[in-house]
Design an enzyme around this catalytic site. Structure first.
Site, PDB file in Angstrom:
ATOM      1  N   SER A 142      15.581   7.346   7.157  1.00 62.21           N
ATOM      2  CA  SER A 142      15.440   6.538   6.830  1.00 62.21           C
ATOM      3  C   SER A 142      13.501   6.433   6.691  1.00 62.21           C
ATOM      4  O   SER A 142      13.189   6.225   5.340  1.00 62.21           O
ATOM      5  CB  SER A 142      14.945   5.058   7.684  1.00 62.21           C
ATOM      6  OG  SER A 142      14.928   5.693   8.931  1.00 62.21           O
ATOM      7  N   ASP A 295      12.066   9.794  21.534  1.00 64.87           N
ATOM      8  CA  ASP A 295      13.652   9.973  20.687  1.00 64.87           C
ATOM      9  C   ASP A 295      14.087  10.625  20.946  1.00 64.87           C
ATOM     10  O   ASP A 295      14.724  11.396  19.655  1.00 64.87           O
ATOM     11  CB  ASP A 295      12.609   8.913  19.246  1.00 64.87           C
ATOM     12  CG  ASP A 295      14.230   8.952  18.811  1.00 64.87           C
ATOM     13  OD1 ASP A 295      15.579   7.910  19.422  1.00 64.87           O
ATOM     14  OD2 ASP A 295      14.440   9.034  17.352  1.00 64.87           O
TER      15      ASP A 295
END
Length: 561
Positions: A142, A295
């Site tokens: 993204s 993450d």
């Protein structure tokens, strides 16, 4: 679907954005979402009658709908959804579980756009910077995409290029989200006990940091230094000469994706050992430096042919400060001693729990969890089970998890999921036990000084309480004599019924007033007084709106009790 069709599918996938079009897309999503939330609390909206099973099923369907729409809304909302997947203190478990599945599924942008960004940032033609540059990306997300390249000196590298117009899109979206946050913060039900403004500011901080590739490069360098003495962890080196805020050039360090089980077995790698290494790497980050990868999903971890772990993507990192560590240790003492009061005071000191006049219900909930948690052998514990219990405890309670804590919990769950995929018998808590025992030993086990400090702290606390008790009793008796203390007994059920009766009576008055004005408007219209009829109808809207607000308060009162 062709690449062009896939690109045109997303209205946000362009360098210039229509603010009005963007507002329409976002507010349509929010209004539909609010409507779905509102209907979920209405028992009459369930076909065939209401039940908890039907409500859970509806929540699961809504969670899927939310995830799909966040993908369609683009980078800002994908990242916000990923951040919200850590906030089980705010959302039901059905939403959190679905948001955990949220991955970047967006089209790549063109090679011409990549060339323009690189040449604009470095002021040189692409061939002057790189000997070879692959026009087709090896990965797209993204926020940007990655291309393989080769420097003129011969080193193979990967170049991460930011998506065109990303900062402009963030600016527009975050301005709209600020208005949405203001709405939720002032909502009589959804804003109660929730710091939506603080959550918005935290999201803004994290999103803007992720758009700065210089910051990501510094994170990678810090992470690599922390593992410089460990040969079982590898981190790509940053080429700072070819790095800018929108372009990040790293050492090409290929590996087998950690969730590609067939590839790992074909390379002769032991999956059980890799599962334990993943957990060990994360515990090492938390306990040694406090600087950790926030993450660690399977796309960001690979395995080299010699069995070492390779970490990628350092845009989202977490850091545990020394003072936070001390407070966590105090909470750990409370957990080991099954002392819910001490755990509560530690959580308040960590700013994880909001202090209230009556902490009894929260303390009893924590005590219940401690009793159930500590009665099981350590090795039989599961991170997912503990997190489920924790999320059930904190949902709709006065807890507010800091971003660092939620990142740690999400990473624990991810690492445990990766481990179980590699080895069905993998147990994260079993790997964590030596680290936990070492920590407890450092704090309490073999250190006479630590034991004396702890005993001294408890002696001082007991002494202060004992010495202050006569004075507190004397003050209380004196206040009773003066009449400053009043003993009030309240029946919650009676209060609720009285409030409901009062609201029903007020609703009846609003109904009568609205009906009278509507009838008057009808008579005026029949008699030809159009303007007066319109004015009367407008006046009728005031008590009608008050009636609508009152009915909503009645619904919320029923749900609360």
């Amino acid at each position: 679907m062709t690449k062009l069709e896939n690109t045109q599918k997303f209205r946000w996938n362009q360098e210039k954005y229509s603010i009005n079009s963007r507002r329409l897309d976002i507010w349509c999503f929010v209004l539909v979402l609010i409507t779905k939330f509102w209907l979920s609390g209405k028992q009459w909206s369930y076909r065939g009658g209401y039940s908890e099973e039907k409500r859970t099923t509806r929540r699961q369907k809504q969670a899927v709908w939310i995830r799909e729409n966040l993908l369609n809304l683009g980078p800002t909302f994908i990242k916000v959804g990923q951040l919200f997947s850590t906030r089980a203190d705010l959302f039901p478990t059905e939403y959190v579980a679905e948001l955990l599945k949220l991955q970047d599924e967006v089209p790549a942008f063109t090679y011409e756009q990549v060339t323009t960004i690189i040449e604009r940032d470095f002021g040189k033609p692409l061939p002057k910077l790189f000997h070879n540059f692959a026009p087709i990306p090896i990965a797209a997300a993204s926020l940007g995409q990655v291309h393989k390249a080769q420097l003129h000196s011969g080193e193979e590298v990967v170049v991460k290029v930011q998506r065109p117009g990303l900062k402009q899109l963030f600016t527009i979206d975050l301005a709209i989200l600020k208005r949405i946050t203001h709405y939720f913060q002032n909502h009589p039900r959804w804003g109660k006990g929730r710091d939506w403004t603080g959550i918005y500011e935290e999201c803004c901080r994290i999103l803007w940091l992720e758009t700065d590739y210089l910051n990501e490069g510094q994170n990678a360098d810090t992470f690599r230094r922390n593992f410089r003495d460990e040969d079982w962890v590898k981190v790509p080196r940053i080429y700072w000469r070819y790095t800018s805020p929108r372009v990040l050039t790293l050492e090409y360090m290929p590996g087998i994706k950690i969730s590609h089980y067939e590839g790992l077995e074909a390379a002769g790698l032991n999956r059980k050992i890799l599962a334990r290494l993943g957990a060990k790497a994360y515990l090492y980050q938390l306990l040694n430096s406090g600087f950790f990868h926030a993450d660690p999903h399977p796309g960001n971890i690979a395995v080299s042919t010699d069995g070492a772990l390779i970490f990628y993507d350092f845009g989202m990192m977490g850091c545990i400060n020394a003072n936070v560590r001390e407070k966590l240790i105090d909470a750990l003492f409370g957990i080991v001693q099954k002392d819910a009061a001490r755990v509560v005071s530690s959580l308040v000191a960590l700013d994880t729990l909001s202090p209230a006049e009556d902490m009894g219900p929260v303390r009893r909930s924590i005590q219940f969890m401690l009793d159930n948690f500590m009665d099981k052998p350590f090795k039989e514990q599961s991170i997912s089970q503990i997190s489920d219990d924790l999320y059930e405890l904190v949902y709709d309670q006065p807890f507010r998890f800091p971003a660092t804590f939620t990142f740690v919990m999400r990473a624990f769950l991810t690492i445990e999921g990766i481990g179980k995929g590699l080895d069905p018998d993998f147990n994260f808590m079993e790997v964590a036990q030596p680290f936990a025992m070492k920590l407890m030993t450092d704090i309490n086990g073999n250190s006479e000084t630590s034991i004396l400090n702890e005993l001294g702290r408890q002696v001082v606390q007991v002494s202060n309480t004992a010495l202050g008790l006569p004075r507190r009793i004397d003050d209380t008796i004196e206040k009773l004599d003066r009449g400053d203390i009043r003993v009030r007994v309240r029946s919650v059920e009676s209060d609720r019924l009285l409030r409901r009766l009062g609201m029903i009576q007020m609703g009846t008055n609003y109904t009568i007033l609205t009906s009278a004005l509507v009838i008057s408007a009808a008579l005026l219209f029949v008699n030809g007084s159009l303007l007066l009829a319109i004015a009367t109808i407008i006046m009728a809207l005031v008590p009608a709106w008050a009636l609508f607000r009152l009915l909503r308060r009645l619904d919320s009162l029923d749900i609360m009790f």
